[in-house]
Design an enzyme around this catalytic site. Structure first.
Site: not given
Length: 147
Positions: A61-63
């Protein structure tokens, strides 16, 4: 060499779904002063655009946002023994390990490369998924074959 601080390792976590996982992790990052609040929604937006599942039971997960939401960099490992679905009901993508990389763009590539080597070895992923203590996780990462 990949370094994950002790306080950034969560063992034996459980989440109803990927959105609950990202919200929980996001709130933790916010409380630790690592991110600004919009980063949480940016992680959710990124997952909705394209799954952050990378294979071998691992999600990254990352933005989908710029560096302006990052206050303090770090790598986080969340172990989810029962797994959390980062796919759909029809096409599940079950992750037992979540690696959250909160890094500004210039630092991010090196860490992502190290993680890709670590996660390419299913035996290393399974050992991390089965680890019972933070010390065991640290030792596995220290001994991991990362080129």
């Amino acid at each position: 060499m990949l370094v994950i601080e002790k306080e950034n390792i969560w063992l034996n976590q459980s989440f109803k779904n990927w959105e609950a996982a990202l919200n929980t992790v996001g709130l933790f990052l916010l409380e630790r002063g690592c991110i600004r609040e919009p980063y949480i929604q940016a992680m959710i937006d990124r997952q909705q655009l394209m799954s952050v599942y990378i294979g071998n039971f691992v999600a990254l997960p990352h933005a989908k946002a710029g560096d302006e939401f990052i206050l303090k960099e770090g790598v986080f490992l969340i172990q989810v023994p029962d797994g959390v679905n980062f796919g759909t009901v029809d096409e599940p993508k079950i992750a037992t390990l979540l690696f959250i990389v909160v890094m500004k763009k210039q630092q991010q590539l090196t860490v992502l490369q190290e993680l890709s080597f670590l996660c390419a070895d299913i035996d290393q992923v399974m050992a991390l998924s089965d680890a019972q203590t933070i010390e065991e996780v640290e030792e596995l990462i220290k001994r991991a074959e990362i080129f």
